[in-house]
Structures are given as C-alpha cells and as structure tokens.
Design a protein around this motif. Sequence first.
Motif, mmCIF file in Angstrom:
data_model
loop_
_atom_site.group_PDB
_atom_site.id
_atom_site.type_symbol
_atom_site.label_atom_id
_atom_site.label_comp_id
_atom_site.label_asym_id
_atom_site.label_seq_id
_atom_site.Cartn_x
_atom_site.Cartn_y
_atom_site.Cartn_z
ATOM 1 N N ARG A 250 0.831 -1.208 0.000
ATOM 2 C CA ARG A 250 0.000 0.000 0.000
ATOM 3 C C ARG A 250 0.873 1.269 0.000
ATOM 4 N NH1 ARG A 250 -2.663 2.155 5.619
ATOM 5 N NH2 ARG A 250 -3.821 3.864 4.693
ATOM 6 N N GLY B 41 -4.885 3.476 12.253
ATOM 7 C CA GLY B 41 -5.103 3.845 10.849
ATOM 8 C C GLY B 41 -6.073 5.009 10.763
ATOM 9 N N HIS C 257 1.999 6.061 14.443
ATOM 10 C CA HIS C 257 1.771 6.206 13.003
ATOM 11 C C HIS C 257 3.086 6.032 12.269
ATOM 12 C CE1 HIS C 257 -2.285 7.449 13.758
ATOM 13 N NE2 HIS C 257 -1.826 8.275 14.680
ATOM 14 N N ILE C 258 3.005 5.348 11.152
ATOM 15 C CA ILE C 258 4.192 5.126 10.326
ATOM 16 C C ILE C 258 4.603 6.441 9.667
ATOM 17 C CG2 ILE C 258 5.029 3.883 8.282
ATOM 18 C CD1 ILE C 258 2.841 1.716 9.122
ATOM 19 N N SER C 259 3.622 7.146 9.138
ATOM 20 C CA SER C 259 3.889 8.419 8.464
ATOM 21 C C SER C 259 3.769 9.570 9.460
ATOM 22 C CB SER C 259 2.886 8.616 7.317
ATOM 23 O OG SER C 259 1.574 8.746 7.844
ATOM 24 N N VAL D 53 1.757 12.186 10.300
ATOM 25 C CA VAL D 53 0.398 12.612 9.956
ATOM 26 C C VAL D 53 0.238 14.138 9.985
ATOM 27 C CG1 VAL D 53 -0.864 10.483 10.454
ATOM 28 C CG2 VAL D 53 -0.352 12.035 12.320
ATOM 29 N N ARG E 159 -5.846 14.632 8.678
ATOM 30 C CA ARG E 159 -5.043 13.673 9.460
ATOM 31 C C ARG E 159 -4.420 14.332 10.691
ATOM 32 N NH1 ARG E 159 -4.739 9.111 6.010
ATOM 33 N NH2 ARG E 159 -4.789 9.800 3.846
HETATM 34 C C1 DQA Z 1 -1.467 5.896 9.502
HETATM 35 C C2 DQA Z 1 -1.879 7.331 9.167
HETATM 36 C C3 DQA Z 1 -3.380 7.416 8.979
HETATM 37 O O1 DQA Z 1 -3.758 8.744 8.670
HETATM 38 C C4 DQA Z 1 -3.805 6.535 7.828
HETATM 39 O O2 DQA Z 1 -5.203 6.557 7.685
HETATM 40 C C5 DQA Z 1 -3.310 5.140 7.980
HETATM 41 C C6 DQA Z 1 -1.946 4.925 8.447
HETATM 42 C C7 DQA Z 1 0.065 5.768 9.603
HETATM 43 O O3 DQA Z 1 0.514 4.769 10.168
HETATM 44 O O4 DQA Z 1 0.806 6.617 9.125
HETATM 45 O O5 DQA Z 1 -3.989 4.183 7.646
HETATM 46 O O6 DQA Z 1 -2.008 5.554 10.747
#
Ligand code: DQA
Length: 158
Positions: free
Chosen positions: A36, A92, A116-118, A120, A127
């Motif tokens: 993804r 998520g 969170h991986i990213s 946000v 976000r």
């Molecule tokens: C996420 C950030 C969320 O905004 C997004 O909807 C995700 C992944 C992250 O890990 O960066 O599904 O949680």
Amino acid sequence: MLHSVCKDTSKTDIREERDMKVIIINGPNLNLLGVREPGIYGRESMETFLPRLRKRYAGMEIDYYQSNVEGELIDKLQETGFSYDGIILNAGAYTHTSIALLDCIRSLRTPVIEVHISNVDGREEFRRNSMIAPACKGTIQGFGLDSYRLAIEALSAL
Ligand code: DQA
C-alpha cells in the motif's frame, strides 16, 4: 504490571524488558503494508518486520493483531487492556474519526501508545486531528516502521 529489573550499576540503572507482555494492534488497511502506497508507508510488511522486532526484544512477548473492523479493534483492546503491560496502537484512519476507540482506550488500565508510520501532521489537514490522542499515553509518528520499535522503548521506560 511492568516487571522491570533494575540492576544497581553504581550510577546507571539498567532496565530489562524481561517479562513484559505487549501487543501491537493495527487498524484498517495496515494488512497491506509493503504493498500500500510504498512512497508513504515503505516496502516492508509486518510479516518481515515483526520477526526482526521480536529478535531485538527477545526478552519481551510481542503479540500482534490486525483488523479492518472498528468493533474488532475494540474487542481486542478490551481483551488485552487489563492484563498486558502495554498496547501499541496504530488505528489507521479510525484515529481521525473514532469516538468509540477513544472511549474504549479511556476504559483500559493498560497504557496505550498511539503510533503512526507516516508523519500525519505533514499530510492532509484531516489527518492532523487524532480522536484517540487524549486517551493515549503519548504518540510516536513519522519514523516508518521504526515508530513501533520506538513505542516499545517508550513502554519499557514507563
Ligand atoms: C497511519 C496514518 C493514517 O492517517 C492513515 O489513515 C493510515 C496509516 C500511519 O501509520 O501513518 O492508515 O495511521
């Protein structure tokens, strides 16, 4: 409870994570990690990341659960939130919408770290709001999959 052993090494306390039982709970679409949007979430899947994490923190029990269903995430949080030493939660997209998750986390005894991986805060405006943050011990974001490892460090330092 946390079972940290503090060894007296004159000036420094060395904390050992032995006996800690933690769970990583991943929400919707995180089953697609590695596939993804790799430009945002990277190319590694949880299937290859988890064994490396478990090896690095060999004294810890690190369980894993993923669901795309909000109610199932709540069930797992309730199931683990009174007996585990820590929960690492990447909710998520539910992060930004779910009052039900907020209420659930507020009900638990186990500390929850939002992950969170990213980053946000550097993405779309919607976000930037986390519904669950007020109920969590803290948030770690933006370090790729290493965010999960940093959350383990945070839990073991509590
Ligand atoms: C996420 C950030 C969320 O905004 C997004 O909807 C995700 C992944 C992250 O890990 O960066 O599904 O949680």
